[in-house]
Each structure stands twice: as structure tokens, then as C-alpha cells.
Write a protein that holds these residues in place. Structure first.
Motif, PDB file in Angstrom:
ATOM      1  N   ALA A  90       8.305   9.448  -1.580  1.00 42.30           N
ATOM      2  CA  ALA A  90       8.395  10.882  -1.345  1.00 42.30           C
ATOM      3  C   ALA A  90       9.090  11.538  -2.524  1.00 42.30           C
ATOM      4  N   ILE A  91       8.437  12.527  -3.077  1.00 45.31           N
ATOM      5  CA  ILE A  91       9.009  13.277  -4.190  1.00 45.31           C
ATOM      6  C   ILE A  91       9.270  14.681  -3.671  1.00 45.31           C
ATOM      7  N   ASN A  92      10.548  15.020  -3.596  1.00 43.30           N
ATOM      8  CA  ASN A  92      10.975  16.296  -3.034  1.00 43.30           C
ATOM      9  C   ASN A  92      11.698  17.116  -4.085  1.00 43.30           C
ATOM     10  N   PRO A  93      11.612  18.432  -4.002  1.00 44.25           N
ATOM     11  CA  PRO A  93      12.345  19.274  -4.951  1.00 44.25           C
ATOM     12  C   PRO A  93      13.842  19.220  -4.658  1.00 44.25           C
ATOM     13  N   ARG A  94      14.638  19.345  -5.706  1.00 39.04           N
ATOM     14  CA  ARG A  94      16.095  19.437  -5.562  1.00 39.04           C
ATOM     15  C   ARG A  94      16.525  20.859  -5.870  1.00 39.04           C
ATOM     16  N   ILE A 101      13.409  11.244  -5.793  1.00 41.29           N
ATOM     17  CA  ILE A 101      12.436  10.266  -5.339  1.00 41.29           C
ATOM     18  C   ILE A 101      13.073   9.447  -4.234  1.00 41.29           C
ATOM     19  N   ILE A 102      12.380   9.378  -3.124  1.00 43.94           N
ATOM     20  CA  ILE A 102      12.834   8.573  -1.997  1.00 43.94           C
ATOM     21  C   ILE A 102      11.765   7.526  -1.737  1.00 43.94           C
ATOM     22  N   TRP A 103      12.173   6.264  -1.782  1.00 44.40           N
ATOM     23  CA  TRP A 103      11.244   5.158  -1.556  1.00 44.40           C
ATOM     24  C   TRP A 103      11.503   4.598  -0.173  1.00 44.40           C
ATOM     25  N   LEU A 104      10.550   4.754   0.706  1.00 47.07           N
ATOM     26  CA  LEU A 104      10.655   4.249   2.066  1.00 47.07           C
ATOM     27  C   LEU A 104       9.846   2.973   2.174  1.00 47.07           C
ATOM     28  N   LYS A 105      10.542   1.843   2.094  1.00 46.84           N
ATOM     29  CA  LYS A 105       9.869   0.546   2.228  1.00 46.84           C
ATOM     30  C   LYS A 105       9.484   0.335   3.677  1.00 46.84           C
ATOM     31  N   ASP A 106       8.326  -0.260   3.889  1.00 45.66           N
ATOM     32  CA  ASP A 106       7.871  -0.582   5.223  1.00 45.66           C
ATOM     33  C   ASP A 106       7.980   0.636   6.144  1.00 45.66           C
ATOM     34  N   ALA A 107       7.441   1.746   5.670  1.00 42.65           N
ATOM     35  CA  ALA A 107       7.582   3.032   6.359  1.00 42.65           C
ATOM     36  C   ALA A 107       6.907   3.057   7.725  1.00 42.65           C
ATOM     37  N   PHE A 130       0.870  -1.163   0.000  1.00 44.80           N
ATOM     38  CA  PHE A 130       0.000   0.000   0.000  1.00 44.80           C
ATOM     39  C   PHE A 130       0.912   1.220   0.000  1.00 44.80           C
ATOM     40  N   VAL A 131       0.805   2.019  -1.049  1.00 43.95           N
ATOM     41  CA  VAL A 131       1.762   3.106  -1.272  1.00 43.95           C
ATOM     42  C   VAL A 131       1.089   4.464  -1.106  1.00 43.95           C
ATOM     43  N   GLU A 132       1.676   5.295  -0.265  1.00 44.36           N
ATOM     44  CA  GLU A 132       1.288   6.688  -0.125  1.00 44.36           C
ATOM     45  C   GLU A 132       2.313   7.522  -0.877  1.00 44.36           C
ATOM     46  N   VAL A 133       1.855   8.323  -1.818  1.00 40.89           N
ATOM     47  CA  VAL A 133       2.743   9.190  -2.600  1.00 40.89           C
ATOM     48  C   VAL A 133       2.632  10.590  -2.026  1.00 40.89           C
ATOM     49  N   ARG A 134       3.774  11.166  -1.712  1.00 44.69           N
ATOM     50  CA  ARG A 134       3.797  12.512  -1.149  1.00 44.69           C
ATOM     51  C   ARG A 134       4.676  13.399  -2.012  1.00 44.69           C
ATOM     52  N   LEU A 135       4.144  14.552  -2.376  1.00 44.96           N
ATOM     53  CA  LEU A 135       4.851  15.528  -3.196  1.00 44.96           C
ATOM     54  C   LEU A 135       5.028  16.796  -2.380  1.00 44.96           C
ATOM     55  N   ARG A 136       6.210  17.315  -2.388  1.00 43.27           N
ATOM     56  CA  ARG A 136       6.483  18.603  -1.762  1.00 43.27           C
ATOM     57  C   ARG A 136       7.061  19.498  -2.827  1.00 43.27           C
ATOM     58  N   THR A 137       6.543  20.714  -2.905  1.00 40.81           N
ATOM     59  CA  THR A 137       7.027  21.648  -3.915  1.00 40.81           C
ATOM     60  C   THR A 137       7.952  22.710  -3.342  1.00 40.81           C
ATOM     61  N   HIS A 138       8.038  22.785  -2.004  1.00 41.63           N
ATOM     62  CA  HIS A 138       8.914  23.765  -1.360  1.00 41.63           C
ATOM     63  C   HIS A 138       9.677  23.103  -0.218  1.00 41.63           C
TER      64      HIS A 138
END
Length: 127
Positions: free
Chosen positions: A106-110, A117-123, A55-63
């Protein structure tokens, strides 16, 4: 207050989920379902990783000013995901038939205006 009905925000979220799905597919997972919704919550992606249902939660941060995408999956959000996952397992008759885990993509700005993209398995678990 969060406005998920804003078209530009909804489109960015949809694109982030697509990006996460493609990333996880390249890692060997297979898609089972997108945007599973029930009265208890929503799960962005449900994927299979061999014999494990993910079960995957996708999180986007723009700042960078706010918490990281991964940090934004707080206890309350985890509980909603757990309830929605239980609902999915009951609805599909898989309750006692599969192993499951909760991942966060987790998708974070660079700093170079790209994204990481950071994939946290078994978060988190069903505690």
C-alpha cells in the motif's frame, strides 16, 4: 466509474508498481513476473520470497479522503486475485510445487507530500 485508460492515472499506477517492486527487491524478494493478466484477473507482481511464491497487489492512494490503499482490497478484489493466482499456478505447472501467499503493498500519501509504503505480508488467504 474507474477509468484505467486515463494516461496520467495509468502512469501513476505503473510508477507505483515500480516503486513496490524496488521496495520488495530491497527486502530480498525476486521478481518472477509483472502484470500477469488472464481472463480471470490481473496480478501486479509475482515474486519469490525464498521458497514461497508471492502474489502482490499494489494499491496507490492519492488522497486521504478515501479508504486507505490496504482497505481498498475488498473481498471481491481478493477473489479476483485468487482466481488469477490459480490460473498462473496451473499455467506454470506449479500448483502442488510451491507455497504461496498474497501480499498487499500500500502506497499512501503522507502529510509532508511524500509517500509511505506499507507492506502487508499474507494480507489474505485462500479461504
Amino acid at each position: 466509474m474507474r477509468n484505467c485508460n486515463h494516461p496520467a492515472r495509468a502512469e501513476r499506477g505503473r510508477l507505483a508498481e515500480q516503486e513496490a517492486e524496488q521496495y520488495l527487491t530491497r527486502q530480498g524478494l525476486t521478481l518472477r513476473e509483472r502484470n500477469y493478466r488472464c481472463k480471470l484477473g490481473e496480478i501486479d507482481l509475482i515474486m519469490a520470497d525464498r521458497d514461497t511464491l508471492v502474489f502482490v497487489e499494489v494499491r496507490l492512494r492519492t488522497h486521504h479522503a478515501f479508504a486507505s490503499a490496504a482497505e481498498s482490497v475488498d473481498y471481491r478484489k481478493q477473489q479476483k486475485l485468487l482466481r488469477a493466482a490459480r490460473h498462473y499456478l496451473l499455467r506454470t505447472g506449479l500448483t502442488d510445487k510451491v507455497n504461496g501467499r498474497f501480499d498487499v503493498v500500500a502506497i499512501n500519501p503522507r502529510s509532508d507530500n511524500g509517500e509511505s509504503i506499507i507492506w502487508l505480508k499474507d494480507a489474505f488467504g485462500a479461504t
